[in-house]
Design an enzyme around this catalytic site. Structure first.
Site, PDB file in Angstrom:
ATOM      1  N   TRP A 326      35.152-100.992 109.202  1.00  0.00           N
ATOM      2  CA  TRP A 326      35.680-102.110 108.403  1.00  0.00           C
ATOM      3  C   TRP A 326      37.045-101.761 107.820  1.00  0.00           C
ATOM      4  O   TRP A 326      37.757-102.639 107.337  1.00  0.00           O
ATOM      5  CB  TRP A 326      34.691-102.463 107.276  1.00  0.00           C
ATOM      6  CG  TRP A 326      34.567-101.416 106.185  1.00  0.00           C
ATOM      7  CD1 TRP A 326      34.370-100.084 106.350  1.00  0.00           C
ATOM      8  CD2 TRP A 326      34.639-101.620 104.771  1.00  0.00           C
ATOM      9  NE1 TRP A 326      34.292 -99.436 105.135  1.00  0.00           N
ATOM     10  CE2 TRP A 326      34.456-100.360 104.142  1.00  0.00           C
ATOM     11  CE3 TRP A 326      34.807-102.735 103.965  1.00  0.00           C
ATOM     12  CZ2 TRP A 326      34.450-100.194 102.753  1.00  0.00           C
ATOM     13  CZ3 TRP A 326      34.799-102.574 102.583  1.00  0.00           C
ATOM     14  CH2 TRP A 326      34.635-101.320 101.995  1.00  0.00           C
ATOM     15  N   ASP A 327      37.427-100.491 107.879  1.00  0.00           N
ATOM     16  CA  ASP A 327      38.740-100.046 107.405  1.00  0.00           C
ATOM     17  C   ASP A 327      39.839-100.959 107.950  1.00  0.00           C
ATOM     18  O   ASP A 327      40.797-101.285 107.250  1.00  0.00           O
ATOM     19  CB  ASP A 327      39.030 -98.615 107.899  1.00  0.00           C
ATOM     20  CG  ASP A 327      37.973 -97.594 107.508  1.00  0.00           C
ATOM     21  OD1 ASP A 327      36.801 -97.972 107.399  1.00  0.00           O
ATOM     22  OD2 ASP A 327      38.316 -96.413 107.327  1.00  0.00           O
ATOM     23  N   GLU A 468      28.742 -95.738  99.345  1.00  0.00           N
ATOM     24  CA  GLU A 468      27.712 -95.215 100.256  1.00  0.00           C
ATOM     25  C   GLU A 468      26.762 -94.220  99.599  1.00  0.00           C
ATOM     26  O   GLU A 468      25.783 -93.803 100.214  1.00  0.00           O
ATOM     27  CB  GLU A 468      28.393 -94.559 101.461  1.00  0.00           C
ATOM     28  CG  GLU A 468      29.165 -95.561 102.314  1.00  0.00           C
ATOM     29  CD  GLU A 468      29.974 -94.903 103.416  1.00  0.00           C
ATOM     30  OE1 GLU A 468      30.455 -93.773 103.215  1.00  0.00           O
ATOM     31  OE2 GLU A 468      30.134 -95.531 104.472  1.00  0.00           O
ATOM     32  N   LYS A 582      30.875 -93.645  95.027  1.00  0.00           N
ATOM     33  CA  LYS A 582      31.773 -92.960  95.954  1.00  0.00           C
ATOM     34  C   LYS A 582      33.144 -93.623  95.990  1.00  0.00           C
ATOM     35  O   LYS A 582      34.170 -92.965  96.044  1.00  0.00           O
ATOM     36  CB  LYS A 582      31.153 -92.978  97.358  1.00  0.00           C
ATOM     37  CG  LYS A 582      32.009 -92.301  98.400  1.00  0.00           C
ATOM     38  CD  LYS A 582      31.312 -92.297  99.749  1.00  0.00           C
ATOM     39  CE  LYS A 582      32.153 -91.582 100.796  1.00  0.00           C
ATOM     40  NZ  LYS A 582      31.561 -91.661 102.131  1.00  0.00           N
ATOM     41  N   GLN A 583      33.152 -94.957  96.026  1.00  0.00           N
ATOM     42  CA  GLN A 583      34.407 -95.679  96.243  1.00  0.00           C
ATOM     43  C   GLN A 583      34.287 -97.078  95.651  1.00  0.00           C
ATOM     44  O   GLN A 583      33.182 -97.542  95.361  1.00  0.00           O
ATOM     45  CB  GLN A 583      34.708 -95.750  97.734  1.00  0.00           C
ATOM     46  CG  GLN A 583      33.692 -96.548  98.537  1.00  0.00           C
ATOM     47  CD  GLN A 583      33.718 -96.201 100.012  1.00  0.00           C
ATOM     48  OE1 GLN A 583      32.995 -95.317 100.451  1.00  0.00           O
ATOM     49  NE2 GLN A 583      34.518 -96.903 100.782  1.00  0.00           N
TER      50      GLN A 583
HETATM   51  O1  IFM Z   1      34.614 -96.853 106.386  1.00  0.00           O
HETATM   52  C1  IFM Z   1      34.680 -95.683 105.652  1.00  0.00           C
HETATM   53  C2  IFM Z   1      33.598 -95.728 104.594  1.00  0.00           C
HETATM   54  O2  IFM Z   1      33.792 -96.799 103.721  1.00  0.00           O
HETATM   55  C3  IFM Z   1      33.607 -94.444 103.821  1.00  0.00           C
HETATM   56  N1  IFM Z   1      33.382 -93.332 104.713  1.00  0.00           N
HETATM   57  C4  IFM Z   1      34.436 -93.233 105.728  1.00  0.00           C
HETATM   58  C5  IFM Z   1      34.522 -94.499 106.546  1.00  0.00           C
HETATM   59  C6  IFM Z   1      35.667 -94.392 107.556  1.00  0.00           C
HETATM   60  O3  IFM Z   1      36.890 -94.332 106.903  1.00  0.00           O
END
Ligand code: IFM
Length: 757
Positions: A326-327, A468, A582-583
């Site tokens: 999805w990046d 995640e 995480k993000q």
């Molecule tokens: O898509 C990302 C995910 O959100 C976090 N882990 C790495 C992936 C690839 O960049």
């Protein structure tokens, strides 16, 4: 100066990082920033787009082409290599203005002869299959030299070797390497040709290499130069005789000559930069970092095909299986959409082309519609494994749920396709698979959703959101907001087709029978539960029960870490039982839907989640930067901007998760840097023919200048601390409306407007 990346010493410990940092690319392939004498141990790689292979039960990953640039120079029998020789000086340089890599090394042999080596290389934009290199050397004393140069077939692989039936031979002055891939038997050919005016040559080959040995006695202080052309073709390029066309490609290169090819390349890069450059005055470091980010996006952009998209590590290697995440849709697409919409279209068309893979995945899990792969390759089937991380303590594979539960990927794809339409007004993508994709994603969510009878609402249960570390949660805010948007887009798409493309509407309905689904979509759209801001705190709970998790500072959590590479999420992860994320998750949703939430809600959530976010993903910093800019927290936005824009310059990012190597370039971060500069500090919001601007420049930036294209119309925009200047290109044929300070303005073709803000 803001176009050059340089290192002035050779540092063995930086070989891996510099391979990424000095990467060159042309969308068809990426060539790592390694030295000409290096081999696979130093992670030399010519990473190809759109060619994947699987060996046994190892992960499927992209194929690295054999290295046609291998060149080893011997002086009186002694190999000159930065790895083993004495060095008086060494420089490595990347010119991001035209994607040219240079090295200069002065070696000192054991007998005291000083040998200077210069090498320059670039990947052609004129012929995407072509790699060009010029190599020169000069010795301080007369000596005998030997040059080994040709194709090194012993490539760096994570899960290889991928090439079988290798044939190496010489044909029409070309060293040839031909092989097929292990799984699908795809043909791959590399032809190398040299232009050299000295020495005598002997061709040699073995089961891996196809190369020449050139020997010569050379004079003191005289520069000797040769040029190499390397052409790479695969049958997936719609080519039957890969070797034949590779030889022809080299022949054409010889006819044009290195200097002409370089000049053409520079001109093509100049043309690119006209549309994509962002100028910052007053802050040279930000300028360089931003241009470097833009450079990285452009060297991996598939300008030539819609059969592939951009992998999470670009074309820097095989990390993350060379897969598209999805990046691309959420973090890279906005750059392309606003500067090069034709590339944005290719990226999205790839999703339409891989719709069947997404259908297969949905069916495999017992759902209808399209469940896009978490890690997508050429077919759209999921390359993500069930056990994606290895526990550093036990060495055992851990069951992860990236693949099974990050259902938001389908919503991200649908969202992106609809954004393309809103930014371009181009309906052709919708007609050519975009509408079908959005509808199939909506259908997937209808079949995935759970109707809670007691509450008379749909819920999205058992998912993993962008954060995640917390797997398999219920009602993740980001996911549910995106699902609702997918339904909204599907309904709008259906209306649009019905009103304007009757024939296509009928045909699509015959094919996928969506009409019977419309009422379901409407019902789910109306009754889908979306976590809302708390009445007192304004906080949107990330998922059901998040508030009950342990409240711990990031610092304290880090004190609990035993192994620097231990995975913080999943079943036993340290973060799992805590509020540490995480993000960006809720903050990402607020950023994507800025206009749907109040200033207060955005502010409260940013302030609440920011200290709890680990930024364990390179996708996180830019989201905090973007929302901070929107909120006028310019210093925070600037801090996070630098973090996202410099990631591949500093190499400051996680290299391992568990035992898994995740190094490489970070195109999502690079996209985030552009977004923060233009959409964040520039405050640009462009949709449906209207461009709103509310700039907030960082303290040190005296101006910000960039180009945008919206609805096919191009503009140059310059923002100073108190004024915006907009110039519409002369060739524009329509007028978009600009909204600045609430005032509506029209900028006619060729017109310049200036407005104080
Ligand atoms: O898509 C990302 C995910 O959100 C976090 N882990 C790495 C992936 C690839 O960049």
């Amino acid at each position: 100066m803001e176009w050059l990346i340089k290192e002035n010493i050779f540092d063995k410990d930086k070989i891996e990082l510099n391979g990424n940092k000095f990467l060159i690319g042309n969308g068809y392939m990426g060539y790592r920033g390694t030295m000409e004498e290096f081999s696979k141990e130093q992670l030399v790689a010519c990473n190809l787009s759109d060619l994947y292979d699987k060996v046994g039960d190892k992960w499927r990953e992209p194929v690295n082409a054999p290295n046609g640039l291998l060149t080893r120079l011997y002086c009186n029998g002694e190999l000159l290599s930065v790895l083993s020789s004495d060095i008086e000086c060494h420089e490595q340089e990347l010119n991001i203005r035209n994607s040219t890599h240079r090295r200069y090394t002065k070696f000192i042999t054991s007998s005291g002869i000083k040998v200077e080596v210069k090498a320059e290389r670039f990947l052609s934009l004129y012929n995407l299959h072509l790699i060009c290199m010029k190599y020169s050397f000069k010795a301080s004393e007369p000596c005998d030299i030997l040059i080994e140069t040709g194709i090194d077939g012993q490539v760096w692989d994570i899960n290889g070797p991928h090439l079988i039936n290798i044939e190496t031979y010489k044909r029409e002055d070309n060293c040839i390497f031909h092989a097929i891939t292990n799984e699908n038997k795809n043909s791959l050919a590399i032809a190398e040709r040299i232009e050299i005016g000295f020495g005598s040559e002997v061709y040699d080959s073995n089961s891996y290499n196809s190369f020449r040995e050139i020997s010569s006695s050379i004079e003191a202080d005289k520069e000797y130069t040769f040029v190499k052309y390397v052409s790479v073709f695969k049958d997936r390029d719609d080519v039957e005789d890969c070797v034949g066309v590779a030889i022809e490609s080299n022949e054409a290169a010889v006819n044009l000559g290195y200097d002409k090819l370089l000049e053409v390349n520079k001109e093509l890069w100049n043309q690119r930069w006209n549309d994509i450059d962002v100028e910052i005055e007053g802050d040279d470091y930000s300028q360089l970092a931003l241009r470097y980010s833009i450079y990285h996006l452009m060297i991996i952009a598939p300008t030539h095909t819609d059969n592939t998209s951009i992998p999470a590590r670009g074309l820097s290697g095989q990390v993350y299986k060379g897969a598209i995440f999805w990046d691309t849709e959420i973090f890279m697409l906005p750059f392309f959409l606003n500067t090069k919409p034709e590339i944005a279209r290719n990226l999205l068309k790839y999703r339409c082309n891989t719709l069947d893979g997404a259908r297969r995945k949905a069916a495999d899990y017992g759902y209808r519609g399209a469940f896009y792969a978490w890690e997508s390759q050429d077919t759209g089937d999921d390359a993500c494994t069930y056990f994606n991380v290895t526990d550093v303590f036990t060495g055992r594979p851990m069951r992860t749920y990236f693949r099974d539960k990050q259902v938001h990927i389908s919503a991200d794809v649908a969202y992106a396709i609809w954004q393309y339409y809103l930014a371009t007004g181009d309906e052709s993508l919708l007609v050519e698979g975009g509408a079908e994709t959005i509808i199939e994603c909506a259908r997937f969510f209808y079949s995935y959703g759970y109707f809670n009878m007691d509450k008379n609402r749909y819920e999205i249960l058992d998912v993993t959101g962008p954060d995640e570390y917390h797997e398999r949660v219920n009602n993740n805010a980001y996911t549910s907001i995106m699902v609702k948007y997918t339904l909204e887009a599907a309904l709008a798409c259906i209306e649009l087709l019905k009103a304007k493309y009757e024939k296509e509407y009928i045909n699509l309905n015959l094919e996928i029978n969506f009409e019977q689904e419309i009422d379901n979509f409407k019902d789910m759209f109306e009754k889908l539960y979306i976590p809302t801001p708390d009445k007192e705190t304004n906080i949107i709970e990330q998922f059901d029960g998040y508030e009950r998790l342990e409240n711990i500072s990031l610092e304290k959590l880090k004190e609990r870490i035993i192994d620097p590479n231990e995975y913080l999420g999943g079943g036993n992860g340290l973060a799992t039982t805590t509020k540490i994320l995480k993000q960006a998750d809720v903050v990402l949703a607020l950023n994507l839907f800025k206009d749907r939430y109040s200033e207060q809600v955005k502010k409260s959530n940013w302030e609440y989640y920011e200290p709890q976010t680990e930024h364990g993903s390179s996708l996180s910093a830019c989201v905090y930067a973007l929302l901070a800019a929107d909120l006028g927290k310019v210093d925070w936005a600037y801090k996070y901007f630098l973090k996202t824009a410099t990631i591949d310059l500093t190499g400051d990012s996680k290299q391992y998760v568990g035992t898994l190597y995740i190094g490489g370039t970070h195109p999502a971060s690079n996209g985030g840097a552009w977004m923060t500069a233009v959409l964040g500090f520039g405050g640009v919001k462009a949709s449906e023919g209207q461009i709103t601007m509310s700039p907030k420049l960082p303290e040190s930036w005296t101006f910000l200048k960039f180009r945008v294209v919206h609805y096919g119309q191009k503009y140059s925009i310059k923002i100073t601390k108190d004024q915006i200047t907009i110039k519409a290109d002369n060739i524009n044929h329509k007028c978009n409306e600009f909204v600045i300070n609430g005032e509506k303005l029209i900028c006619n073709p060729g017109q310049i407007i200036e407005i104080r803000y």
